[in-house]
Write a protein that holds these residues in place. Structure first.
Motif, mmCIF file in Angstrom:
data_model
loop_
_atom_site.group_PDB
_atom_site.id
_atom_site.type_symbol
_atom_site.label_atom_id
_atom_site.label_comp_id
_atom_site.label_asym_id
_atom_site.label_seq_id
_atom_site.Cartn_x
_atom_site.Cartn_y
_atom_site.Cartn_z
ATOM 1 N N HIS A 184 -8.509 1.217 -14.958
ATOM 2 C CA HIS A 184 -7.466 2.142 -15.406
ATOM 3 C C HIS A 184 -7.566 2.310 -16.921
ATOM 4 N N VAL A 232 -9.071 8.691 -3.692
ATOM 5 C CA VAL A 232 -8.362 7.504 -4.185
ATOM 6 C C VAL A 232 -7.138 7.886 -5.004
ATOM 7 N N ARG A 238 -4.113 8.044 -4.392
ATOM 8 C CA ARG A 238 -2.965 7.179 -4.221
ATOM 9 C C ARG A 238 -2.961 6.033 -5.242
ATOM 10 N N ASP A 239 -4.114 5.450 -5.470
ATOM 11 C CA ASP A 239 -4.159 4.274 -6.343
ATOM 12 C C ASP A 239 -4.697 4.569 -7.741
ATOM 13 N N HIS A 240 -5.551 5.570 -7.837
ATOM 14 C CA HIS A 240 -6.189 5.822 -9.141
ATOM 15 C C HIS A 240 -6.006 7.281 -9.542
ATOM 16 N N TYR A 253 -13.189 1.774 -11.232
ATOM 17 C CA TYR A 253 -11.760 2.071 -11.275
ATOM 18 C C TYR A 253 -11.009 1.280 -12.331
#
Lengths: 294, 320, 324
Positions: free
Chosen positions: A68, A255, A257-259, A66
């Motif tokens: 970013h 995922v 929501r975050d990624h 993950y």
């Protein structure tokens, strides 16, 4: 003999000017050109992924999960630390490979069915078209899902599933143009010269029914890309670790929501590819025959 | 000349697209007196229909554009009217019969509705009365009024044209624009339809602009004739002027291409060549390329229309 | 008219038999046996054999097929392997949800598609037209599941306006309806635009203008009534497509409809449930198309008069063919 030669020359000249007309009209269609350029871009990705982003789309790097988007990984990394961009470029190969083969299958089979049904009419037509009705009656997503569920997910099953679900479209389009051509005088003329049915169909009927088929090819590729990604999304598509846009998206779903980037980038790729083939199809339709409507 | 119902002065209409400008109508002038019929004759593409649409202010825009000129109807310039005012004139004061009755009627509305529509727009009648009037109009053109509830596809071509005529005459227009009303019909039906138009015209004292490419029809129905070629009126006069003193080489050519049973000619004399591309008109006389009398001086400068006898106008260098 | 409807219903029968054959043979030839799923790993070979005989699974393919068809005609589509309830019951409890979703979506997409399409056609090549066409093109190109996820990301995760899953309140329905409907709205828009453009070019529109009719009536009555005939077909087809294609949307938003049931059943190898569900959806889709055909005949006087009025019937088909 010399007379025959000159007619042949005349015909080839006519063809050339028709093709020229088509190119001129197509060039004026901005959408079609944009579509073609995007398709060329994807084709380059599909043909030379290794040269573009390297061979390594599979090795996991769990310390880099993950990531970013950053300078090293422009589109970030996924849940196993694999570079999203690399997998997307390789994914172009998967998508195009399956959709192009599927459309090739359905185009050939559908055209044969459509030609036979339209040319001979009567009982043959009725039987073939009822079979096509059966294929049309099953929602295409469900047909694809059931086939893959029954025969397991492999690239060949996917091609088969995608191909089956678009045969009916090709056969209908081909049949309707064959029917309008069938009764034209030049077909009568060809028959009067003693040409066989096969020769009449391949030499006279098919070339004149080509325009809508070409348009349908482009549209079907777009639809196939969508279906494949849909199947992969529900876990019935290309088996891992082959990179595929739909399954990349599916993996990122938990995922989101975050990624969110894991979901966004492959989605954009799918949309762009489908968009391009639709644009090309529209452009081809306008250029091939201005009278043709969706 | 004072009681002219319609006077067109120097009307110019072009179709402008990105690629080219098609000069459909180039500075034409004509007059129609009350109760009179003017035949507008010319080949396909000469700008006849565009002229009629111009009078109705219905030239499709884009690409059509009225570049200039005046259309004076009962003393008022239609070009200066608002769209709202034009709407009350269309179908009421001026109405139009279209060329192809097969496509001029809306396939999904009953013919009764389509005739009643124009009546309700311009006459203060209830829906029921308008429908009754529509049925009367149908009877007038020789169709059972009881068929008002049927759809256009249930009628033959000739009958559809009768319905279009009924529609055009429903509000007693002062001016009727008939755009090749018989071209799409069988020869036997043509005669019936022409008689019908002629009778109704007399009955209602309507003036008419009859667009056609058939000089025979003109001789039968019209009082005056305007010969149109490539957007210009090349000869203009009464029936006698045009038929007995044919002056413009193009008009002569038109007569040469009609079979004549009285004379012993075995061969028709068609006019050689094609009309110039209206997007690319030649300098000077537009007919010069096909004219047997063409000289070098024909191919340059601006032509003037010359009155060679009272009321007989010719646009040709031979007469300047 | 009754004859027309009757003939269309008769034509449905072979198609449905074909659908059953396709789905049935697919499940028949797929690897994995029913008894293994039903009885579990603990069952003995004798138990399994007894089960096969009891359910007719030992019979040849065609006998099994005909048995299935015979039972299906009575509404018996078998017993679901994992819930042990009748398949028909399972389907009927889930179907209203799917129907509601599809109906809601088709209404939304028709309104969107029709209005934008008409305005685009009337103002062809304007800025509005170009924007609408571009959005419609994106709309037909976007994968449903991705659109769903993006909406979720925006409205649930980032803005927190709408709930991400479930189907309790009207708020729950907005995103699924949009997700399922955008593709259809785009198709309807494109179809409306091209048909309206075609209609506006026709001579009878000029005739209507020459009567002095208002432009609004010319467009909304004369043009739209003609353009509506093919548009109705598209709307009907879209409704069928939504019924059959809602599975992915239902999955994304965790809506317990028929589509989700089917996908779950496929993953569980629940063959009777899959067969029954696909058959049921194919039937509803065909019925939707049938209704569209009948509607079509009602709107188009050229087709209607072939069936309603016997008088003048001989002239009608030729004229209809010429004008079509």
């Amino acid at each position: 003999m010399s007379k025959e030669m000159s007619t042949a020359d005349a015909i080839s000249m006519k063809k050339k000017s028709q093709f020229g007309d088509f190119v001129r009209r197509f060039k004026k269609n901005k959408g079609g050109i944009v579509g073609l350029l995007i398709i060329v871009m994807f084709l380059i990705c599909a043909l030379f992924p290794a040269q573009l982003v390297g061979e390594d789309y599979y090795s996991q790097d769990l310390s880099n999960r993950y990531c970013h988007p950053n300078a090293e990984h422009i589109f970030g990394t996924d849940e196993l630390g694999r570079d999203v961009l690399t997998r997307m470029v390789w994914g172009a190969r998967t998508s195009l490979e399956i959709s192009l083969s599927a459309v090739a299958v359905s185009c050939i089979l559908g055209t044969i069915v459509g030609c036979i049904a339209g040319f001979y009419g009567g009982v043959t037509d009725n039987i073939l078209m009822r079979i096509m009705d059966v294929l049309m009656a099953i929602p295409s997503t469900l047909l694809g899902i059931s086939i893959v569920a029954a025969f397991g997910s492999s690239i060949y099953v996917l091609i088969f599933a995608m191909g089956i679900s678009s045969i009916a479209g090709f056969s209908r389009i081909c049949r309707s143009s064959v029917i309008t051509i069938r009764d034209q005088e030049y077909i009568e003329a060809a028959r009067a010269t003693g040409a066989s049915d096969f020769r009449i169909i391949t030499k006279y009927v098919l070339p004149n029914a080509l325009a809508p088929i070409i348009v349908q090819i482009s549209m079907s590729i777009a639809a196939s890309i969508l279906s494949i990604s849909g199947l992969s999304f529900i876990g019935l598509g290309v088996p891992a670790p082959t990179p595929e846009w739909g399954s990349m998206l599916s993996n990122g779903r938990q995922v989101i929501r975050d990624h969110a980037y894991i979901v966004i980038f492959p989605g954009v790729a799918i949309m762009l590819a489908v968009f391009a083939f639709n644009l090309l199809g529209d452009g081809l339709r306008d250029a091939l025959d201005p009278r043709l409507k969706s | 000349m004072a009681n002219n119902i319609l006077e067109i002065k120097d009307l110019t209409i072009h179709y402008v697209t990105d690629q080219e400008t098609v000069k459909a109508v180039n500075g034409i002038s004509l007059q129609i007196a009350e109760g009179e019929s003017l035949g507008l004759v010319g080949e396909t593409g000469a700008g006849k229909t565009t002229t009629a649409l111009g009078i109705m202010r219905l030239v499709p825009d884009p690409p059509g554009r009225v570049i200039g000129g005046e259309i004076i109807y009962k003393g008022e310039d239609l070009m200066k009217k608002s769209e709202h005012e034009m709407r009350s004139i269309r179908g009421h004061q001026i109405s139009m019969i279209f060329q192809d009755p097969m496509t001029a009627l809306n396939p999904v509305e009953t013919v009764g509705y389509q005739i009643a529509e124009v009546i309700r727009l311009h006459q203060n009648l209830s829906k029921r009365d308008a429908e009754l009037k529509a049925m009367e109009m149908m009877e007038l053109v020789g169709i059972e009024g009881a068929r008002a509830g049927e759809y256009p596809h249930q009628f033959s071509g000739g009958m559809k044209q009768r319905i279009v005529i009924a529609m055009a005459l429903a509000c007693d227009p002062s001016l009727l624009l008939a755009d090749e009303p018989t071209t799409a019909l069988d020869v036997t039906i043509q005669e019936q339809v022409l008689d019908l138009i002629d009778n109704l015209k007399k009955q209602f004292n309507t003036s008419m602009l009859l667009i056609t490419h058939d000089l025979g029809i003109v001789a039968e129905v019209c009082d005056k004739v305007a010969i149109m070629y490539a957007g210009e009126i090349v000869e203009y006069g009464t029936l006698e002027h045009i038929y007995n003193n044919t002056s413009h080489p193009y008009t002569q050519g038109l007569f040469g291409s009609i079979p004549n049973f009285n004379s012993k000619t075995h061969r028709l004399k068609p006019i050689k060549g094609l009309m110039p591309d209206p997007a690319n008109l030649p300098d000077g006389c537009v007919f010069a390329d096909r004219c047997p009398h063409a000289k070098d001086e024909c191919r340059s400068g601006k032509l003037v229309t010359k009155e060679i006898e009272p009321g007989h106008l010719v646009r040709c260098r031979l007469f300047e | 008219m009754l004859k027309f409807i009757g003939r269309r219903i008769l034509m449905l029968i072979p198609v449905m038999l074909g659908v059953v054959l396709v789905v049935f043979s697919m499940m028949y030839f797929s690897p994995g046996n029913a008894e293994d799923y039903i009885l579990g790993d603990m069952a003995t070979a004798e138990d399994k054999e007894a089960f096969r005989v009891e359910n007719g699974l030992d019979k040849p393919f065609w006998i099994q097929y005909f048995n299935y068809v015979r039972k299906a005609l009575k509404g018996d589509l078998g017993i679901s392997y994992n819930t042990k309830k009748p398949v028909t019951e399972e389907i009927l409890t889930r179907f209203p949800t799917t129907f509601k979703l599809a109906f809601f979506s088709v209404v939304v997409s028709s309104i969107l598609g029709l209005t934008t399409g008409i305005i685009s056609a009337v103002k062809q090549y304007s800025l509005w037209d170009n924007i609408c066409r571009f959005i419609a093109m994106i709309g037909v190109s976007m994968p449903t599941f991705w659109l769903g996820l993006m909406l979720m990301l925006l409205f649930s995760v980032k803005l927190g306006w709408l709930p991400a899953a479930g189907f309790k309140t009207w708020k729950h329905w907005i995103m699924p309806a949009l997700t399922l409907g955008l593709h259809s709205a785009s198709s309807i828009m494109r179809m409306t635009r091209s048909n309206m453009l075609e209609a506006i070019r026709q001579d009878y529109i000029r005739t209507a203008r020459a009567k002095g009719q208002k432009e609004s009536v010319v467009i909304w009555r004369h043009a739209l009534k003609n353009a509506a005939i093919p548009i109705v077909t598209v709307v009907g087809m879209q409704f069928g497509r939504m019924l059959g294609g809602s599975s992915i949307t239902e999955m994304v938003f965790a809506i317990p409809g028929l589509g989700k049931l089917l996908i779950d059943s496929i993953n569980l190898k629940n063959a009777p449930q899959v067969q029954g569900g696909v058959l049921f959806l194919a039937l509803t889709m065909s019925v939707a198309n049938l209704i569209v055909d009948i509607l079509y005949a009602f709107i188009d006087p050229r087709i209607r008069s072939q069936y309603v009025k016997v008088k003048k019937a001989k002239a009608a088909p030729a004229a209809a063919a010429k004008e079509a």
